[in-house]
Design a protein around this motif. Structure first.
Motif, PDB file in Angstrom:
ATOM      1  N   PHE A  80    -110.643 -31.306  93.898  1.00  0.00           N
ATOM      2  CA  PHE A  80    -111.377 -31.896  95.012  1.00  0.00           C
ATOM      3  C   PHE A  80    -111.933 -30.820  95.930  1.00  0.00           C
ATOM      4  CE2 PHE A  80    -111.888 -33.822  99.187  1.00  0.00           C
ATOM      5  CZ  PHE A  80    -112.506 -35.030  98.887  1.00  0.00           C
ATOM      6  N   LEU A  81    -111.117 -29.807  96.244  1.00  0.00           N
ATOM      7  CA  LEU A  81    -111.532 -28.777  97.193  1.00  0.00           C
ATOM      8  C   LEU A  81    -112.642 -27.885  96.625  1.00  0.00           C
ATOM      9  CD1 LEU A  81    -108.087 -27.647  98.680  1.00  0.00           C
ATOM     10  CD2 LEU A  81    -109.777 -29.186  99.694  1.00  0.00           C
ATOM     11  N   THR A  82    -112.636 -27.661  95.324  1.00  0.00           N
ATOM     12  CA  THR A  82    -113.631 -26.762  94.732  1.00  0.00           C
ATOM     13  C   THR A  82    -114.905 -27.492  94.313  1.00  0.00           C
ATOM     14  OG1 THR A  82    -112.623 -27.027  92.538  1.00  0.00           O
ATOM     15  CG2 THR A  82    -111.869 -25.178  93.888  1.00  0.00           C
ATOM     16  N   ALA A  83    -114.881 -28.815  94.329  1.00  0.00           N
ATOM     17  CA  ALA A  83    -116.033 -29.597  93.860  1.00  0.00           C
ATOM     18  C   ALA A  83    -117.108 -29.667  94.937  1.00  0.00           C
ATOM     19  CB  ALA A  83    -115.598 -31.004  93.481  1.00  0.00           C
ATOM     20  N   ASP A  84    -118.332 -29.721  94.498  1.00  0.00           N
ATOM     21  CA  ASP A  84    -119.456 -29.975  95.390  1.00  0.00           C
ATOM     22  C   ASP A  84    -119.332 -31.419  95.885  1.00  0.00           C
ATOM     23  OD1 ASP A  84    -122.317 -31.064  95.879  1.00  0.00           O
ATOM     24  OD2 ASP A  84    -122.563 -28.878  95.884  1.00  0.00           O
ATOM     25  N   PRO A  85    -119.672 -31.660  97.143  1.00  0.00           N
ATOM     26  CA  PRO A  85    -119.578 -33.038  97.647  1.00  0.00           C
ATOM     27  C   PRO A  85    -120.286 -34.065  96.790  1.00  0.00           C
ATOM     28  CG  PRO A  85    -119.916 -31.528  99.464  1.00  0.00           C
ATOM     29  CD  PRO A  85    -120.019 -30.705  98.210  1.00  0.00           C
ATOM     30  N   LEU A  86    -121.376 -33.633  96.091  1.00  0.00           N
ATOM     31  CA  LEU A  86    -122.075 -34.566  95.215  1.00  0.00           C
ATOM     32  C   LEU A  86    -121.196 -35.052  94.070  1.00  0.00           C
ATOM     33  CD1 LEU A  86    -125.620 -32.911  95.010  1.00  0.00           C
ATOM     34  CD2 LEU A  86    -125.007 -35.050  96.159  1.00  0.00           C
ATOM     35  N   GLU A  87    -120.138 -34.301  93.772  1.00  0.00           N
ATOM     36  CA  GLU A  87    -119.260 -34.652  92.656  1.00  0.00           C
ATOM     37  C   GLU A  87    -118.031 -35.438  93.109  1.00  0.00           C
ATOM     38  OE1 GLU A  87    -118.237 -31.021  90.751  1.00  0.00           O
ATOM     39  OE2 GLU A  87    -120.309 -30.409  90.370  1.00  0.00           O
ATOM     40  N   TRP A  88    -117.893 -35.639  94.405  1.00  0.00           N
ATOM     41  CA  TRP A  88    -116.670 -36.268  94.901  1.00  0.00           C
ATOM     42  C   TRP A  88    -116.479 -37.685  94.369  1.00  0.00           C
ATOM     43  CZ3 TRP A  88    -116.404 -34.643 100.802  1.00  0.00           C
ATOM     44  CH2 TRP A  88    -116.077 -33.286 100.869  1.00  0.00           C
ATOM     45  N   LEU A  89    -117.574 -38.409  94.211  1.00  0.00           N
ATOM     46  CA  LEU A  89    -117.428 -39.772  93.706  1.00  0.00           C
ATOM     47  C   LEU A  89    -116.796 -39.778  92.320  1.00  0.00           C
ATOM     48  CD1 LEU A  89    -120.752 -41.494  94.835  1.00  0.00           C
ATOM     49  CD2 LEU A  89    -118.470 -41.725  95.822  1.00  0.00           C
ATOM     50  N   ASP A  90    -117.099 -38.744  91.545  1.00  0.00           N
ATOM     51  CA  ASP A  90    -116.513 -38.662  90.205  1.00  0.00           C
ATOM     52  C   ASP A  90    -115.027 -38.298  90.274  1.00  0.00           C
ATOM     53  OD1 ASP A  90    -118.970 -39.210  89.049  1.00  0.00           O
ATOM     54  OD2 ASP A  90    -119.543 -37.089  88.998  1.00  0.00           O
ATOM     55  N   ILE A  91    -114.588 -37.816  91.423  1.00  0.00           N
ATOM     56  CA  ILE A  91    -113.192 -37.396  91.561  1.00  0.00           C
ATOM     57  C   ILE A  91    -112.321 -38.524  92.123  1.00  0.00           C
ATOM     58  CG2 ILE A  91    -111.676 -35.725  92.734  1.00  0.00           C
ATOM     59  CD1 ILE A  91    -113.826 -33.698  92.556  1.00  0.00           C
ATOM     60  N   ILE A  92    -112.948 -39.600  92.536  1.00  0.00           N
ATOM     61  CA  ILE A  92    -112.159 -40.714  93.066  1.00  0.00           C
ATOM     62  C   ILE A  92    -111.054 -41.139  92.098  1.00  0.00           C
ATOM     63  CG2 ILE A  92    -112.238 -43.185  93.592  1.00  0.00           C
ATOM     64  CD1 ILE A  92    -114.714 -42.750  95.194  1.00  0.00           C
ATOM     65  N   PRO A  93    -111.351 -41.236  90.772  1.00  0.00           N
ATOM     66  CA  PRO A  93    -110.252 -41.581  89.848  1.00  0.00           C
ATOM     67  C   PRO A  93    -109.087 -40.599  89.940  1.00  0.00           C
ATOM     68  CG  PRO A  93    -112.354 -41.834  88.744  1.00  0.00           C
ATOM     69  CD  PRO A  93    -112.646 -41.163  90.051  1.00  0.00           C
ATOM     70  N   LYS A  94    -109.394 -39.319  90.206  1.00  0.00           N
ATOM     71  CA  LYS A  94    -108.325 -38.333  90.354  1.00  0.00           C
ATOM     72  C   LYS A  94    -107.514 -38.589  91.613  1.00  0.00           C
ATOM     73  CE  LYS A  94    -109.050 -35.862  86.703  1.00  0.00           C
ATOM     74  NZ  LYS A  94    -108.021 -35.781  85.630  1.00  0.00           N
ATOM     75  N   ILE A  95    -108.184 -39.005  92.678  1.00  0.00           N
ATOM     76  CA  ILE A  95    -107.474 -39.339  93.913  1.00  0.00           C
ATOM     77  C   ILE A  95    -106.562 -40.542  93.670  1.00  0.00           C
ATOM     78  CG2 ILE A  95    -107.719 -40.014  96.330  1.00  0.00           C
ATOM     79  CD1 ILE A  95    -110.450 -38.680  96.361  1.00  0.00           C
ATOM     80  N   VAL A  96    -107.089 -41.518  92.932  1.00  0.00           N
ATOM     81  CA  VAL A  96    -106.277 -42.693  92.593  1.00  0.00           C
ATOM     82  C   VAL A  96    -105.050 -42.270  91.782  1.00  0.00           C
ATOM     83  CG1 VAL A  96    -106.227 -44.855  91.296  1.00  0.00           C
ATOM     84  CG2 VAL A  96    -108.232 -44.263  92.669  1.00  0.00           C
ATOM     85  N   GLU A  97    -105.240 -41.287  90.900  1.00  0.00           N
ATOM     86  CA  GLU A  97    -104.133 -40.773  90.096  1.00  0.00           C
ATOM     87  C   GLU A  97    -103.060 -40.163  90.999  1.00  0.00           C
ATOM     88  OE1 GLU A  97    -103.343 -37.196  86.870  1.00  0.00           O
ATOM     89  OE2 GLU A  97    -105.345 -38.087  87.003  1.00  0.00           O
ATOM     90  N   VAL A  98    -103.511 -39.451  92.021  1.00  0.00           N
ATOM     91  CA  VAL A  98    -102.558 -38.873  92.971  1.00  0.00           C
ATOM     92  C   VAL A  98    -101.789 -39.977  93.697  1.00  0.00           C
ATOM     93  CG1 VAL A  98    -102.298 -37.513  95.076  1.00  0.00           C
ATOM     94  CG2 VAL A  98    -103.885 -36.765  93.303  1.00  0.00           C
TER      95      VAL A  98
END
Length: 247
Positions: free
Chosen positions: A179-197
């Motif tokens: 999440f921290l290294t991703a461009d903000p444009l990619e954050w939506l794709d990381i939501i599943p990872k947040i859900v995993e957390v």
């Protein structure tokens, strides 16, 4: 048996891992709150990221509340040292039983040579005090065993919890890093990872609660057994040490 050094290292490592997890979650929230990007990048989906990060924070707070119950777990080495002390006491007291036994008449010549009303009262004392001493031996045996077992239980609990914290820290660290290294444009794709957390933290909190409940039940059972042992007043006069006056 673990050493004091190993135990202290595990406790310290656990505290460090918890701090790392807390910092990682805070860093994710701070990056989102401080990110400089046009709102249209996200559109209506900006709220989705904020919502999921909020869930992570909420679940983490619940987990920390559970950990408060373990703020003072006790020192297993204190229990083990106390058990050793009572074992030495057990040796001293149990070693005196034969000297008090009414069967060892040679140790109490007054039983055969002392003839009076007082002697008749005194004659029963060796057997009465032997019974009381045997009762004390049983108390000390139960107490020493309880202290030793409880010390091991405390050590096992903290080692198991420490291993759980390590697993949780690895889970969070991986997702936080992405999440921290991703461009903000990619954050939506990381939501599943947040859900995993979130799911991982929920499982972590549930496993911790289960572990605490199991340990509490085991401790309560052990305490009840110890109380039962101490409730046995065999060899005493209603719980008091037998004396000539009480006979």
């Amino acid at each position: 048996m673990i050493s004091q050094e190993e135990y202290d290292e595990a406790r310290e490592d656990q505290e460090n891992k918890i701090t790392e997890m807390q910092d990682g979650i805070n860093n994710c929230i701070d990056k989102f709150n401080n990110a400089d990007f046009p709102c249209e990048w996200f559109g209506d989906s900006e709220g989705d990221v904020e919502e999921k990060l909020g869930e992570v924070k909420s679940v983490w707070e619940l987990f920390m509340e559970a950990l408060v119950q373990l703020a003072s777990p006790g020192n297993p080495f204190w229990f083990w040292e106390s058990a050793n002390t009572w074992t030495e006491v057990l040796k001293l007291i149990s070693g005196q039983v034969s000297y008090m036994s009414a069967d060892v008449v040679g140790k109490f010549p007054a039983l055969t040579s002392w003839v009076s009303e007082d002697a008749a009262v005194y004659q029963s004392m060796p057997s009465l005090q032997t019974g009381a001493t045997n009762g004390a031996v049983e108390y000390i045996t139960a107490l020493a065993a309880h202290l030793d077992a409880h010390g091991m239980q405390v050590a096992d609990l903290w080692f198991e919890l420490a291993m759980m914290v390590v697993d949780g820290a690895q889970l969070i660290a991986g997702s936080v890093s992405k999440f921290l290294t991703a461009d903000p444009l990619e954050w939506l794709d990381i939501i599943p990872k947040i859900v995993e957390v979130i799911n991982g933290l929920i499982d972590f909190a549930q496993d911790t609660a289960k572990l605490l409940q199991e340990q509490w039940s085991a401790t309560k059972t052990a305490m009840n057994e110890l109380k039962l042992s101490f409730a046995n007043l065999t060899g005493t006069l209603n719980g008091k040490w037998p004396t000539v006056a009480a006979v």
